[in-house]
Design a protein around this motif. Structure first.
Motif, PDB file in Angstrom:
ATOM      1  N   SER A 176       0.896  -1.195  -0.078  1.00  0.00           N
ATOM      2  CA  SER A 176       0.051   0.091  -0.048  1.00  0.00           C
ATOM      3  C   SER A 176       0.791   1.298   0.208  1.00  0.00           C
ATOM      4  O   SER A 176       2.107   0.990   0.243  1.00  0.00           O
ATOM      5  N   ILE A 177       0.285   2.434  -0.218  1.00  0.00           N
ATOM      6  CA  ILE A 177       0.951   3.871  -0.578  1.00  0.00           C
ATOM      7  C   ILE A 177       1.473   4.098   1.057  1.00  0.00           C
ATOM      8  O   ILE A 177       2.617   4.422   1.184  1.00  0.00           O
ATOM      9  N   LYS A 178       0.687   3.620   2.149  1.00  0.00           N
ATOM     10  CA  LYS A 178       1.024   3.861   3.465  1.00  0.00           C
ATOM     11  C   LYS A 178       2.325   2.876   3.779  1.00  0.00           C
ATOM     12  O   LYS A 178       3.243   3.733   4.371  1.00  0.00           O
ATOM     13  N   LEU A 179       2.136   1.842   3.561  1.00  0.00           N
ATOM     14  CA  LEU A 179       3.236   1.141   3.824  1.00  0.00           C
ATOM     15  C   LEU A 179       4.811   1.596   2.983  1.00  0.00           C
ATOM     16  O   LEU A 179       6.067   1.519   3.938  1.00  0.00           O
ATOM     17  N   ILE A 180       4.719   1.823   1.978  1.00  0.00           N
ATOM     18  CA  ILE A 180       5.789   2.456   1.099  1.00  0.00           C
ATOM     19  C   ILE A 180       6.238   3.791   1.750  1.00  0.00           C
ATOM     20  O   ILE A 180       7.410   4.179   2.145  1.00  0.00           O
ATOM     21  N   ALA A 181       5.395   4.517   1.884  1.00  0.00           N
ATOM     22  CA  ALA A 181       5.682   6.010   2.686  1.00  0.00           C
ATOM     23  C   ALA A 181       6.386   5.682   3.965  1.00  0.00           C
ATOM     24  O   ALA A 181       7.314   6.292   4.370  1.00  0.00           O
ATOM     25  N   ASP A 182       5.645   4.876   4.790  1.00  0.00           N
ATOM     26  CA  ASP A 182       6.149   4.652   6.130  1.00  0.00           C
ATOM     27  C   ASP A 182       7.713   3.958   6.088  1.00  0.00           C
ATOM     28  O   ASP A 182       8.502   4.511   6.859  1.00  0.00           O
ATOM     29  N   SER A 183       8.087   3.092   5.147  1.00  0.00           N
ATOM     30  CA  SER A 183       9.275   2.756   4.812  1.00  0.00           C
ATOM     31  C   SER A 183      10.306   3.855   4.593  1.00  0.00           C
ATOM     32  O   SER A 183      11.498   3.644   4.968  1.00  0.00           O
ATOM     33  N   ILE A 184       9.967   4.843   3.662  1.00  0.00           N
ATOM     34  CA  ILE A 184      10.644   5.853   3.240  1.00  0.00           C
ATOM     35  C   ILE A 184      10.692   6.978   4.491  1.00  0.00           C
ATOM     36  O   ILE A 184      11.807   7.671   4.481  1.00  0.00           O
ATOM     37  N   GLY A 185       9.588   7.245   5.112  1.00  0.00           N
ATOM     38  CA  GLY A 185       9.830   8.040   6.018  1.00  0.00           C
ATOM     39  C   GLY A 185       8.999   9.362   5.747  1.00  0.00           C
ATOM     40  O   GLY A 185       9.546  10.528   6.440  1.00  0.00           O
ATOM     41  N   ILE A 186       8.175   9.272   4.810  1.00  0.00           N
ATOM     42  CA  ILE A 186       7.403  10.849   4.321  1.00  0.00           C
ATOM     43  C   ILE A 186       6.027  10.424   4.331  1.00  0.00           C
ATOM     44  O   ILE A 186       5.624   9.229   4.586  1.00  0.00           O
ATOM     45  N   SER A 187       5.047  11.476   4.241  1.00  0.00           N
ATOM     46  CA  SER A 187       3.609  11.137   4.332  1.00  0.00           C
ATOM     47  C   SER A 187       3.298  10.610   3.018  1.00  0.00           C
ATOM     48  O   SER A 187       4.058  10.726   1.850  1.00  0.00           O
ATOM     49  N   GLU A 188       2.130  10.090   3.081  1.00  0.00           N
ATOM     50  CA  GLU A 188       1.384   9.395   1.841  1.00  0.00           C
ATOM     51  C   GLU A 188       1.230  10.360   0.701  1.00  0.00           C
ATOM     52  O   GLU A 188       1.392  10.067  -0.471  1.00  0.00           O
ATOM     53  N   GLY A 189       0.772  11.583   1.179  1.00  0.00           N
ATOM     54  CA  GLY A 189       0.305  12.577   0.055  1.00  0.00           C
ATOM     55  C   GLY A 189       1.638  13.205  -0.329  1.00  0.00           C
ATOM     56  O   GLY A 189       1.527  13.448  -1.664  1.00  0.00           O
TER      57      GLY A 189
END
Length: 270
Positions: A176-189
């Motif tokens: 999911s976009i959330k999982l990817i964003a969390d792994s990178i350390g930035i917001s989904e938006g």
């Protein structure tokens, strides 16, 4: 929860182990009991438990003979043997050759539980190792090297990190976009905006594209059935996989694979 069988021709010993051990506290479930070695062999084949607790001396087949047959079938089930004091040397030999552990009868309170806990630690570690191995194998099966050049198309750090995450998790159902964003350390938006600006695609559509690209490579291999490919690229619903595949490629997975076979036959003939 670990699944086990208990095999002992002495009824009171067998049922005592089953009824007087707090299996729930050990995160275990007894799925079957066996009254002799042959019965144990058949129950292990049928129920496929994680491990067995088995008497060495049993009618029809000894525990050693039973385990030797299983090993010849490439069955690696761990077995905790129960043995009497006068069979100690026999038990040590069995341990060296086949068994995971042994306990001398009559065993003290807590001794069986300790042996089970020790075995569970081994099983858990083996599971972790298998998981790491499976992950590496999946990278190869799913065309990790085939998808990796996607990274070379883009220079943005966040975009490259997102693509790297997708490639490494392409076999998972819940990307999911959330999982990817969390792994990178930035917001989904923020990630969605950067990704769309650099690639011209939404993250969701890019994830789907990578999955279908990996599926195409596997279908071209011709070793995998369509349902196997669907599972390996993270689709639990084969109908949804097929419709998604057709939407992106213009043909069903079966049609794509059949065309690949025909193309290879034509090339071989020419």
């Amino acid at each position: 929860m670990f699944r086990l069988i208990v095999a002992d021709d002495e009824k009171f010993v067998r049922q005592g182990i089953i009824r007087e051990t707090d299996w729930k506290a050990l995160n275990c479930e007894v799925v079957a009991e066996a009254v002799d070695g042959l019965d144990a062999l058949e129950k292990i084949r049928k129920f496929k438990p994680d491990f067995a607790i088995c008497d060495i001396r049993m009618p029809k087949l000894s525990g050693i003979e039973m385990l030797r047959i299983l090993r010849n079938e490439n069955n690696k089930i761990p077995v905790i043997f129960l043995t009497a004091y006068n069979e100690f040397d026999y038990a040590v030999s069995a341990l060296k050759l086949y068994a995971s552990d042994y306990i001398l009868k009559p065993f003290d309170d807590g001794e069986l539980e300790e042996a089970v806990k020790k075995l569970e630690l081994k099983l858990a570690e083996n599971e972790k190792e298998q998981g790491r191995s499976d992950k590496e194998n999946n990278k190869q099966i799913l065309g990790y090297e085939y998808l990796k050049p996607e990274l070379d198309k883009y220079k943005g750090a966040y975009t490259r990190e997102a693509i790297k995450y997708i490639i490494e998790h392409v076999n998972e159902n819940g990307i999911s976009i959330k999982l990817i964003a969390d792994s990178i350390g930035i917001s989904e938006g923020h990630l969605s905006h950067i990704f769309k600006k650099e690639t011209g695609e939404t993250l969701a559509s890019y994830i789907t594209k990578c999955k279908i690209d990996a599926a195409k490579q596997m279908l071209e291999d011709c070793r995998y059935k369509v349902y196997e490919v669907a599972e390996l690229v993270g689709y639990k619903d084969i109908s949804y996989f097929s419709s998604t595949f057709k939407k992106l490629t213009g043909m069903s997975p079966i049609e794509y694979q059949e065309r690949t076979v025909q193309d290879k036959s034509t090339e071989s003939y020419n």
